[in-house]
Motif scaffolding. Structure first.
Motif, PDB file in Angstrom:
ATOM      1  N   CYS A 138      24.759  39.957 -53.933  1.00 49.79           N
ATOM      2  CA  CYS A 138      23.352  40.047 -54.125  1.00 49.79           C
ATOM      3  C   CYS A 138      22.468  38.662 -54.281  1.00 49.79           C
ATOM      4  O   CYS A 138      23.168  37.763 -54.765  1.00 49.79           O
ATOM      5  CB  CYS A 138      23.067  41.030 -55.136  1.00 49.79           C
ATOM      6  N   GLY A 139      21.348  38.834 -53.793  1.00 52.34           N
ATOM      7  CA  GLY A 139      20.355  37.598 -54.036  1.00 52.34           C
ATOM      8  C   GLY A 139      21.129  36.419 -53.517  1.00 52.34           C
ATOM      9  O   GLY A 139      21.294  36.223 -52.463  1.00 52.34           O
ATOM     10  N   THR A 140      20.815  35.591 -54.520  1.00 54.34           N
ATOM     11  CA  THR A 140      21.335  34.212 -54.087  1.00 54.34           C
ATOM     12  C   THR A 140      22.773  34.056 -53.758  1.00 54.34           C
ATOM     13  O   THR A 140      22.911  33.390 -52.671  1.00 54.34           O
ATOM     14  CB  THR A 140      20.887  33.259 -55.310  1.00 54.34           C
ATOM     15  N   SER A 180      29.617  36.192 -57.265  1.00 56.87           N
ATOM     16  CA  SER A 180      28.583  36.727 -58.319  1.00 56.87           C
ATOM     17  C   SER A 180      28.690  35.583 -59.566  1.00 56.87           C
ATOM     18  O   SER A 180      29.857  35.469 -60.118  1.00 56.87           O
ATOM     19  CB  SER A 180      29.117  38.128 -59.000  1.00 56.87           C
ATOM     20  N   GLN A 181      27.440  35.091 -59.978  1.00 62.80           N
ATOM     21  CA  GLN A 181      27.602  34.112 -60.957  1.00 62.80           C
ATOM     22  C   GLN A 181      27.927  34.884 -62.100  1.00 62.80           C
ATOM     23  O   GLN A 181      28.896  34.364 -63.083  1.00 62.80           O
ATOM     24  CB  GLN A 181      26.253  33.600 -61.003  1.00 62.80           C
ATOM     25  N   SER A 182      27.465  36.049 -62.464  1.00 64.98           N
ATOM     26  CA  SER A 182      27.598  36.599 -63.856  1.00 64.98           C
ATOM     27  C   SER A 182      28.848  37.313 -64.144  1.00 64.98           C
ATOM     28  O   SER A 182      29.564  37.626 -64.806  1.00 64.98           O
ATOM     29  CB  SER A 182      26.493  37.533 -64.256  1.00 64.98           C
ATOM     30  N   THR A 201      27.219  41.928 -62.139  1.00 63.60           N
ATOM     31  CA  THR A 201      26.131  42.528 -61.323  1.00 63.60           C
ATOM     32  C   THR A 201      26.716  43.799 -60.922  1.00 63.60           C
ATOM     33  O   THR A 201      27.689  44.002 -60.209  1.00 63.60           O
ATOM     34  CB  THR A 201      25.788  41.843 -60.012  1.00 63.60           C
ATOM     35  N   VAL A 241      17.023  32.024 -65.446  1.00 63.92           N
ATOM     36  CA  VAL A 241      17.285  33.297 -64.646  1.00 63.92           C
ATOM     37  C   VAL A 241      17.611  32.749 -63.170  1.00 63.92           C
ATOM     38  O   VAL A 241      18.427  33.625 -62.499  1.00 63.92           O
ATOM     39  CB  VAL A 241      16.172  34.277 -64.769  1.00 63.92           C
ATOM     40  N   SER A 270      19.100  31.362 -60.223  1.00 61.65           N
ATOM     41  CA  SER A 270      20.239  30.437 -60.018  1.00 61.65           C
ATOM     42  C   SER A 270      20.235  29.227 -59.069  1.00 61.65           C
ATOM     43  O   SER A 270      19.482  29.378 -58.260  1.00 61.65           O
ATOM     44  CB  SER A 270      21.040  31.373 -59.322  1.00 61.65           C
ATOM     45  N   LYS A 293      13.618  31.460 -54.387  1.00 59.82           N
ATOM     46  CA  LYS A 293      13.365  30.832 -55.568  1.00 59.82           C
ATOM     47  C   LYS A 293      11.832  30.681 -55.751  1.00 59.82           C
ATOM     48  O   LYS A 293      11.601  30.757 -56.906  1.00 59.82           O
ATOM     49  CB  LYS A 293      13.957  29.117 -55.371  1.00 59.82           C
ATOM     50  N   GLU A 350      10.607  34.105 -56.935  1.00 59.47           N
ATOM     51  CA  GLU A 350      10.639  34.839 -58.206  1.00 59.47           C
ATOM     52  C   GLU A 350      10.173  33.934 -59.699  1.00 59.47           C
ATOM     53  O   GLU A 350      10.134  34.552 -60.391  1.00 59.47           O
ATOM     54  CB  GLU A 350      12.467  34.907 -58.269  1.00 59.47           C
TER      55      GLU A 350
END
Ligand code: F6R
Length: 370
Positions: A57-59, A104-106, A109, A155, A157, A243, A246
């Motif tokens: 997702c996203g970045t 995924s960074q985290s 997600t 927040v 990334s 970026k 957001e």
């Protein structure tokens, strides 16, 4: 701890070079052989993989788009990239020879985690590219390739993105090595170029910070921005647009530069800022010429041109109102440098507007609900 920086985002952008470097460490030997023992999927099974689907997702999904260009070119197998929440709710065609790569960074997600579960239920292998040791996504995957960007607090990334791209390159070159899809020398020289990328990012941080700050001062009142790129510049344009929206709450749209005349050019009027990611002139001349002609077209309609371009690009110098320079590098690796000025630019715009760059409104660092 912010370690002397006034925001985590500032600190973390300055950790881009280290994030790339640390993600490469220990994954290749001096002879240019990639060693990924950490991937606990049988080598034979990996060799048989005939399709990759990246879910994110996203970045992280933009890192996946970069991966598509590189892996298809190097490994010659089809790579699809899909937003995890879309993948999950259609009926994707998955076989035991499909490798699903979750980025995924985290690692928490929920949309991406559900996509991982879905893929495994269908019998596909899942490899995750993750920045957080022991998070849910790597725990539920068959294998994990960790990015070593270090904890990301802001927040938005930044360093995790360049680390994700780096990990995807390593994975691509590894698959090329396993499948014999590239000559050894070619793998070796690509790895060498990859090792030189942190120094090139450093150059941008050293020389472009002030021009970027000035550009943000000049453009602070702009109501909207368009971001355009081709080839690997396309995901970079998407990421630059994300970026800026957001953290600076500016309306932005990113799209493939070739789409310009299929609609978006209608938006261009006097003074509209348009950001172009310009591919290097050497190597893929055609791409460069196409992007320059896009610049000419919007320039003729009065747009303010902001370009991210390779040092010494005279065509860009001729047309652009503002240029963020970056050092020369191979086209496929260029997202690692091209995104950096856009990270700085978004941060500077948000600061100019007096916003908290680390904690944009309405957003959470990890999105643990579907
Ligand atoms: C953008 C941003 C988000 C995340 C997305 C995925 O700056 O932070 O778009 O990239 O929510 O998050 P992870 O990578 O943790 O799965």
């Amino acid at each position: 701890e912010k370690g002397g920086w006034d925001s985590f985002m500032d600190k973390e952008i300055h950790e881009d070079p280290a994030a790339v470097q640390r993600t490469l460490i220990g994954r290749m030997d001096d002879h240019g052989t990639i060693n990924l023992d950490e991937i606990h999927i049988d080598e034979h099974e990996l060799k048989m993989i005939d399709k990759i689907i990246v879910v994110a997702c996203g970045t992280a999904s933009y890192a996946g788009m970069v991966a598509k260009y590189a892996i298809e070119h190097w490994v010659r197998i089809p790579v699809e990239v899909e937003l995890a929440h879309e993948f999950r709710y259609r009926d994707p065609i998955l076989t035991p020879r499909t490798l699903v790569v979750a980025i995924s960074q985290s690692g928490e997600t929920m949309d991406t985690l559900m996509a991982v579960r879905h893929a495994r239920e269908q019998g596909s292998k899942v490899l995750s590219i993750c920045n957080t040791q022991g998070a849910s996504i790597p725990r539920e995957s068959d294998a994990v390739l960790y990015t070593h960007a270090g904890p990301e607090v802001a927040v938005a990334s930044t360093k995790a993105f360049v680390a994700q791209i780096t990990a995807a390159y390593v994975l691509g070159l590894y698959l090329a090595q396993l499948k014999g899809a590239m000559f050894r020398d070619e793998i070796r020289s690509t790895l060498q170029s990859l090792k030189e990328m942190p120094g090139k990012i450093e150059w941008i941080l050293d020389t472009q910070t002030e021009p970027i700050e000035r550009a943000a001062q000049r453009l602070v009142d702009a109501k909207s921005f368009l971001f355009l790129g081709r080839h690997v510049g396309y995901p970079v344009a998407m990421e630059g647009a994300l970026k800026l929206k957001e953290i600076a709450y500016t309306f932005t749209e990113g799209f493939a530069a070739g789409e310009l005349k299929h609609g978006p050019i209608a938006l261009v009027e006097d003074g509209e800022p348009v950001v172009f990611i310009v591919p290097p002139k050497h190597g893929r001349d055609v791409l460069h010429a196409k992007v320059i002609s896009g610049i000419e077209e919007v320039k003729a309609r009065g747009a303010t041109i902001i370009a991210v371009a390779e040092e010494g690009d005279q065509d860009v110098e001729r047309y652009a109102d503002i240029v963020f320079w970056r050092p020369a590098c191979p086209t496929l690796l260029s997202p690692l440098v091209d995104v950096v000025p856009l990270q700085l630019f978004a941060m500077d715009m948000a600061k100019q507007k007096g916003y908290d760059v680390d904690k944009p409104r309405n957003l959470a660092k990890s999105v643990t609900v579907e």
